[in-house]
Design an enzyme around this catalytic site. Structure first.
Site, short mmCIF file in Angstrom:
data_model
loop_
_atom_site.label_atom_id
_atom_site.label_comp_id
_atom_site.label_asym_id
_atom_site.label_seq_id
_atom_site.Cartn_x
_atom_site.Cartn_y
_atom_site.Cartn_z
N HIS A 97 0.77 -1.16 0.07
CA HIS A 97 -0.04 0.05 -0.04
C HIS A 97 0.83 1.12 0.13
O HIS A 97 0.60 2.42 -0.57
CB HIS A 97 -0.98 -0.01 1.11
CG HIS A 97 -1.93 -1.05 1.28
ND1 HIS A 97 -1.89 -2.09 2.12
CD2 HIS A 97 -3.00 -1.29 0.78
CE1 HIS A 97 -2.82 -2.87 2.29
NE2 HIS A 97 -3.25 -2.60 1.28
N SER A 124 -2.47 -8.02 3.44
CA SER A 124 -3.27 -7.86 4.63
C SER A 124 -3.58 -9.40 5.41
O SER A 124 -3.60 -9.45 6.39
CB SER A 124 -4.40 -7.19 4.97
OG SER A 124 -4.23 -5.89 4.05
P1 AMP Z 1 -6.44 -4.25 -0.23
O1 AMP Z 1 -6.24 -3.19 0.86
O2 AMP Z 1 -5.81 -5.59 -0.01
O3 AMP Z 1 -7.78 -3.86 -0.84
O4 AMP Z 1 -5.48 -3.34 -1.31
C1 AMP Z 1 -5.43 -2.01 -1.75
C2 AMP Z 1 -4.74 -1.85 -3.00
O5 AMP Z 1 -3.26 -2.16 -2.45
C3 AMP Z 1 -5.00 -2.66 -4.08
O6 AMP Z 1 -5.09 -2.06 -5.36
C4 AMP Z 1 -3.86 -3.62 -3.93
O7 AMP Z 1 -3.88 -4.39 -5.31
C5 AMP Z 1 -2.65 -3.22 -3.74
N1 AMP Z 1 -1.79 -4.07 -2.93
C6 AMP Z 1 -2.04 -4.97 -1.91
N2 AMP Z 1 -0.97 -6.01 -1.76
C7 AMP Z 1 -0.20 -5.17 -2.60
C8 AMP Z 1 1.21 -5.72 -2.91
N3 AMP Z 1 1.78 -6.67 -2.32
N4 AMP Z 1 2.05 -4.93 -3.88
C9 AMP Z 1 1.31 -3.95 -4.52
N5 AMP Z 1 -0.01 -3.33 -4.28
C10 AMP Z 1 -0.67 -4.26 -3.40
#
Ligand code: AMP
Length: 282
Positions: A37, A187
């Site tokens: 993030h 997460s």
């Molecule tokens: P989330 O909070 O899991 O819904 O993720 C929010 C954003 O962060 C989304 O666009 C995910 O694809 C991105 N994201 C989550 N994990 C990663 C990671 N390891 N590398 C890059 N982007 C990520």
């Protein structure tokens, strides 16, 4: 950095930033933030004058029996991470702020792009994602929005939605951020016990191996899938949901690699559902 919970207030702030000639970048998240993030936020800060990070665990993208109730939270840590990355606003609405009583309007990208891969085992998931992302776009009217390639299908679906519905926003896909040992940051990695955490390494290891094979000339999807399958099947703690080789934009399955392709997989390890992928260009 301001922490804002209401739509009116966040709109006022973003409007005033725009009136002052500032470009606005949005980073949508569900919180429990990590370096993946953080990369998105730093990239947004580099490319925009004003950055909004939304933190919202979106109930409509969770299916029955999924981890909506137990989704991890740590708002204080999130706050520090956003501040450190230079965010101007955290928009953290309550569920009933986003979904008013009687809410009954959804955005659904139809077709295989949402029905295959994760859409198959998580029916309705992408409808929830595109609905909440549309709402965030309408509320904030950002110039650019940042999404991780970790969720490669989500990126393809959102890019399609933006094209199909003429949203005036530029989608910026960002690379996957990994732990030092290769595990894609998520997460949901918090759900993994020690043994499961070790077993999870088979995902990135298999993907890196096939990347090497492709660099050495392998072009056949079936052989690539077989290679990953054999690796993952050697880990009794890992149950495969899917392993697929698809076109990066349309997500259609491919037989022979040519152009921008995606090798994507999803597994269950204990109570964690994990996804990972690599992009290849041949
Ligand atoms: P989330 O909070 O899991 O819904 O993720 C929010 C954003 O962060 C989304 O666009 C995910 O694809 C991105 N994201 C989550 N994990 C990663 C990671 N390891 N590398 C890059 N982007 C990520």
């Amino acid at each position: 950095m301001k922490i804002i919970k209401t739509i009116d207030e966040v709109r006022t702030e973003v409007k005033s930033a725009k009136q002052n000639g500032k470009s606005v970048g949005l980073v949508p998240t569900m919180g429990f933030l990590h370096e993946g993030h953080q990369y998105l936020m730093e990239r947004a800060k580099e490319e925009n004058d004003f950055v909004v990070v939304s933190i919202f665990v979106n109930p409509t993208q969770f299916g029955p029996g999924e981890d909506l109730e137990s989704y991890p939270k740590d708002f204080d840590k999130d706050k520090n991470l956003c501040q450190g990355a230079g965010a101007d606003i955290i928009f953290a609405p309550e569920v009933d702020t986003i979904y008013n009583q009687g809410f009954n309007t959804y955005v659904d990208v139809e077709g295989d792009i949402t029905k295959k891969l994760c859409g198959k085992s998580r029916p309705g998931h992408f409808k929830g994602v595109t609905t909440v992302v549309s709402k965030l776009f309408n509320i904030l009217l950002p110039h650019r929005a940042y999404f991780g390639q970790k969720d490669a299908q989500q990126v393809a679906v959102i890019e399609k939605m933006v094209r199909d519905l003429n949203f005036d926003v530029e989608i910026i896909p960002c690379p996957i951020v990994r732990e030092a040992d290769g595990l894609a940051m998520s997460s949901r990695n918090i759900y993994l016990g020690d043994m499961e955490r070790k077993a999870a390494l088979v995902l990135s290891k298999s993907l890196f191996e096939v990347k090497d094979l492709i660099e050495k000339g392998e072009r056949n999807s079936k052989s690539i899938i077989e290679h990953i399958l054999t690796n993952i099947n050697s880990e009794p703690l890992v149950q495969i949901d899917y392993i697929e080789v698809v076109d990066k934009t349309t997500l259609e399955s491919v037989v022979e690699l040519q152009g921008d392709k995606l090798i994507a997989l999803a597994v269950k390890i204990g109570k964690a559902r994990l996804i990972d992928n690599i992009q290849v260009k041949v």
